[in-house]
Design a protein around this motif. Sequence first.
Motif, PDB file in Angstrom:
ATOM      1  N   ASP A   8      38.717  35.029  49.883  1.00 27.61           N
ATOM      2  CA  ASP A   8      39.581  35.946  50.641  1.00 27.61           C
ATOM      3  C   ASP A   8      39.509  37.360  50.072  1.00 27.61           C
ATOM      4  N   ALA A   9      39.432  37.468  48.756  1.00 28.84           N
ATOM      5  CA  ALA A   9      39.318  38.789  48.120  1.00 28.84           C
ATOM      6  C   ALA A   9      38.012  39.467  48.534  1.00 28.84           C
ATOM      7  N   LEU A  10      36.921  38.687  48.587  1.00 29.04           N
ATOM      8  CA  LEU A  10      35.645  39.251  49.056  1.00 29.04           C
ATOM      9  C   LEU A  10      35.743  39.662  50.520  1.00 29.04           C
ATOM     10  N   GLN A  11      36.401  38.832  51.338  1.00 28.03           N
ATOM     11  CA  GLN A  11      36.581  39.152  52.750  1.00 28.03           C
ATOM     12  C   GLN A  11      37.312  40.483  52.906  1.00 28.03           C
ATOM     13  N   ASN A  12      38.378  40.654  52.147  1.00 26.59           N
ATOM     14  CA  ASN A  12      39.141  41.905  52.211  1.00 26.59           C
ATOM     15  C   ASN A  12      38.293  43.089  51.753  1.00 26.59           C
ATOM     16  N   ALA A  13      37.492  42.870  50.724  1.00 29.94           N
ATOM     17  CA  ALA A  13      36.646  43.945  50.211  1.00 29.94           C
ATOM     18  C   ALA A  13      35.576  44.345  51.218  1.00 29.94           C
ATOM     19  N   VAL A  14      35.019  43.391  51.939  1.00 27.60           N
ATOM     20  CA  VAL A  14      34.033  43.710  52.982  1.00 27.60           C
ATOM     21  C   VAL A  14      34.693  44.575  54.052  1.00 27.60           C
ATOM     22  N   GLN A  15      35.918  44.218  54.426  1.00 28.53           N
ATOM     23  CA  GLN A  15      36.617  45.027  55.426  1.00 28.53           C
ATOM     24  C   GLN A  15      36.887  46.432  54.888  1.00 28.53           C
ATOM     25  N   GLN A  16      37.228  46.535  53.621  1.00 29.74           N
ATOM     26  CA  GLN A  16      37.450  47.851  53.026  1.00 29.74           C
ATOM     27  C   GLN A  16      36.155  48.665  52.994  1.00 29.74           C
TER      28      GLN A  16
END
Length: 92
Positions: A8-16
């Motif tokens: 989930d942290a990677l997912q959020n970072a991709v969106q950022q």
Amino acid sequence: MTPLHQLDALQNAVQQLRDDGIRVSDFAQLAAQQQSLAAALPARFSEVLSQLVNRLESAALFTEESCSFSQKELLDSLQLWIDKARQQLQTT
């Protein structure tokens, strides 16, 4: 953190990254720190993620016109990697 939390942290970072909210180098550092996630996935997932991050870092060094890697395509590939990793974690 559990592997799913790290994913989930990677997912959020991709969106950022898509929103220009973080630098590619920050994303690369975050991706390298997700040890629980890496341990929970087959080795090929780590290999592919490493290749994608390396390409993303290379693309960040050049303007869009002079680089053979499209940042949008790389982010799309990272999203695909995340989707496949999530499937893998849910089946194990």
